[in-house]
Design a protein around this motif. Structure first.
Motif, PDB file in Angstrom:
ATOM      1  N   ALA A 255       6.827  -6.359 -11.572  1.00 30.31           N
ATOM      2  CA  ALA A 255       7.881  -6.356 -10.418  1.00 30.31           C
ATOM      3  C   ALA A 255       9.294  -5.718 -11.127  1.00 30.31           C
ATOM      4  O   ALA A 255       9.461  -4.813 -10.310  1.00 30.31           O
ATOM      5  N   VAL A 256       9.537  -6.159 -12.308  1.00 24.71           N
ATOM      6  CA  VAL A 256      10.757  -5.997 -12.901  1.00 24.71           C
ATOM      7  C   VAL A 256      10.614  -4.216 -13.252  1.00 24.71           C
ATOM      8  O   VAL A 256      11.424  -3.494 -12.761  1.00 24.71           O
ATOM      9  N   ARG A 285       1.389  -5.803  -3.858  1.00 28.47           N
ATOM     10  CA  ARG A 285       0.656  -4.727  -3.107  1.00 28.47           C
ATOM     11  C   ARG A 285       0.909  -3.732  -4.212  1.00 28.47           C
ATOM     12  O   ARG A 285      -0.234  -2.899  -4.430  1.00 28.47           O
ATOM     13  N   TYR A 286       1.940  -3.234  -4.729  1.00 29.17           N
ATOM     14  CA  TYR A 286       2.377  -2.193  -5.625  1.00 29.17           C
ATOM     15  C   TYR A 286       1.735  -2.207  -6.943  1.00 29.17           C
ATOM     16  O   TYR A 286       1.182  -1.520  -7.458  1.00 29.17           O
ATOM     17  N   PHE A 329      -2.025   1.859   4.438  1.00 30.47           N
ATOM     18  CA  PHE A 329      -0.660   1.734   3.999  1.00 30.47           C
ATOM     19  C   PHE A 329       0.092   3.154   3.925  1.00 30.47           C
ATOM     20  O   PHE A 329      -0.395   3.947   3.115  1.00 30.47           O
ATOM     21  N   THR A 330       1.168   3.503   4.603  1.00 27.95           N
ATOM     22  CA  THR A 330       2.000   4.793   4.485  1.00 27.95           C
ATOM     23  C   THR A 330       2.597   4.692   3.107  1.00 27.95           C
ATOM     24  O   THR A 330       3.311   3.974   2.895  1.00 27.95           O
ATOM     25  N   ASP A 331       2.408   5.953   2.780  1.00 27.13           N
ATOM     26  CA  ASP A 331       3.022   6.388   1.419  1.00 27.13           C
ATOM     27  C   ASP A 331       2.840   5.307   0.274  1.00 27.13           C
ATOM     28  O   ASP A 331       3.794   4.764  -0.069  1.00 27.13           O
ATOM     29  N   PRO A 332       1.484   4.807  -0.066  1.00 28.79           N
ATOM     30  CA  PRO A 332       1.180   3.630  -0.766  1.00 28.79           C
ATOM     31  C   PRO A 332       1.864   3.686  -2.278  1.00 28.79           C
ATOM     32  O   PRO A 332       2.096   2.493  -2.774  1.00 28.79           O
ATOM     33  N   ARG A 333       2.066   5.029  -2.663  1.00 28.05           N
ATOM     34  CA  ARG A 333       2.824   4.924  -4.124  1.00 28.05           C
ATOM     35  C   ARG A 333       4.147   4.824  -4.324  1.00 28.05           C
ATOM     36  O   ARG A 333       4.647   4.510  -5.194  1.00 28.05           O
TER      37      ARG A 333
END
Length: 406
Positions: A255-256, A285-286, A329-333
């Motif tokens: 996350a950081v 998610r990311y 998921f829209t624009d997942p990156r």
């Protein structure tokens, strides 16, 4: 199906640094992907589309129990989680009806009232960890990220500190082993057995001196009317020790790094604390703590979208592949802490084996990450971005180090 020359390579060195490019290709060209796992050369199937992964996680034709349902090749490969120790019988591999009974008893310890009591110790431990980071000559976010879940887990389990360091060392050896080491299997088994020993020691201590902690509650479930067997009690404490530490460490670190890569989202999180709950879901998610789920073993001969799956075949649920599915998921990156939508990520699993400690992981991450950014508003990487490398671990999305300038 893609040809062998075209097929993306799962679990090679390039994959560990950028699994998402591999997932994108598989999702489009080979969403039920047959491959051979590098360890043991075991034939497996990898699922990369959200709907397929979600369906697999709740499909009762599959089991997480490789010791019972795995193919002979799989059993010989050394890939069975915690084989020949009590770790091999933890809740995450049990099938109903044992899973139903054990999880119901365990979840009695995770009431909303009890979860509310964790906020104060988490905040205190985060502050102490920030102080240590500030005093460090070579500050590393992963040191910060390691101490928080370790100290929180130790406190809520009631673990005696005199054995705590040994336990953390055993977890490190169990989950961050070197597969190229010829003694790897024996060393991993020994590390798992040490975790079991620590669990037994803690249970003895808490039977002697019960307190308001999770271990004492689990003991009550064992010694009450219903209930957990002694081995189930030990394995429950062991899984809390393991799952409560490494996964949250990985999530905080990733996350950081994601926020350092997305300064606009970093600013938004600092300026608008109401976005913290949504930010934690987006961190999951990311770049969640697990890239894939534990192996799912086919209990019978079956097909997935026309692809034959013989009984005993391990099927890999691509959790992070699913979380990057552009159909969901829209624009997942793109990291977007304000992301909305009705589709839930699969970072914490789904179905029977969804994460039991999810509330605690969310709480720790939601306190630790914003506190770090507030304390050190000029936080930046201490090395070039290309030097930040993820560990080559097939299960975990883990940064061994994240050196920073404060």
């Amino acid at each position: 199906m893609t040809t062998a020359q075209q097929a993306p390579v799962l679990f090679d060195s390039a994959y560990y640094q950028d699994p998402y490019t591999v997932y994108d290709r598989l999702r489009v060209h080979d969403h039920i992907h047959r491959f051979r796992f590098p360890v043991g050369d075991v034939p497996m199937i990898f699922l990369s589309r959200y709907d397929d992964v979600k369906r697999l996680l709740s499909d009762q034709r599959f089991s997480n129990d490789g010791a019972v349902w795995g193919s002979e090749e799989f059993k010989r490969s050394g890939m069975i989680f915690g084989a020949d120790t009590l770790i091999g019988r933890i809740l995450t591999v049990l099938d109903p009806p044992d899973h139903t009974r054990v999880r119901k008893l365990a979840m009695g310890a995770f009431t909303p009232r009890r979860a509310a009591t964790w906020k104060e110790p988490v905040e205190r431990i985060v502050t102490e960890s920030l102080d240590r980071l500030a005093a460090s000559e070579n500050p590393d976010v992963m040191d910060f990220a390691s101490r928080i879940p370790a100290d929180v887990t130790g406190e809520i389990l009631g673990f005696p500190l005199k054995r705590f360091g040994d336990m953390l060392h055993a977890i490190e050896r169990a989950f961050h082993a070197d597969p190229s080491n010829p003694d790897n299997d024996a060393e991993v088994a020994a590390a798992f057995e040490e975790i079991v020993v620590y669990g037994r020691e803690l249970i003895v201590e808490k039977r002697r001196n019960p307190g308001d902690d999770l271990t004492s509650l689990f003991i009550h479930a064992r010694d009450g009317e219903d209930r957990l067997t002694e081995d189930e009690l030990v394995s429950m404490v062991a899984v809390m020790i393991m799952a409560g530490i490494d996964t949250t460490r990985n999530l905080i670190g990733s996350a950081v790094l994601a926020l350092l890569d997305h300064p606009d989202q970093r600013r938004l999180l600092v300026e608008r604390p109401e976005h913290v709950p949504g930010a934690v879901e987006e961190f999951l998610r990311y770049d969640g703590a697990f890239t894939v789920g534990l192996f799912r073993l086919a209990k019978e001969d079956l097909e997935l979208d026309g692809v034959p799956v013989p009984a005993g075949t391990p099927v890999v649920a691509g959790l992070q592949a699913a979380n990057y599915d552009p159909e969901k998921f829209t624009d997942p990156r793109r990291l977007d802490i304000t992301r909305t939508g009705t589709v839930r990520h699969l970072a914490l699993g789904h179905g029977l084996h969804n994460c039991m400690g999810a509330a605690l992981a969310r709480l720790e991450t939601g306190i630790a990450v914003p506190a770090l950014l507030r304390r050190f508003p000029d936080l930046r990487l201490a090395v070039p971005r290309e030097e930040i490398r993820f560990e080559e671990n097939w299960l975990l999305r883990s940064l061994p180090a994240l050196p920073v300038a404060l």
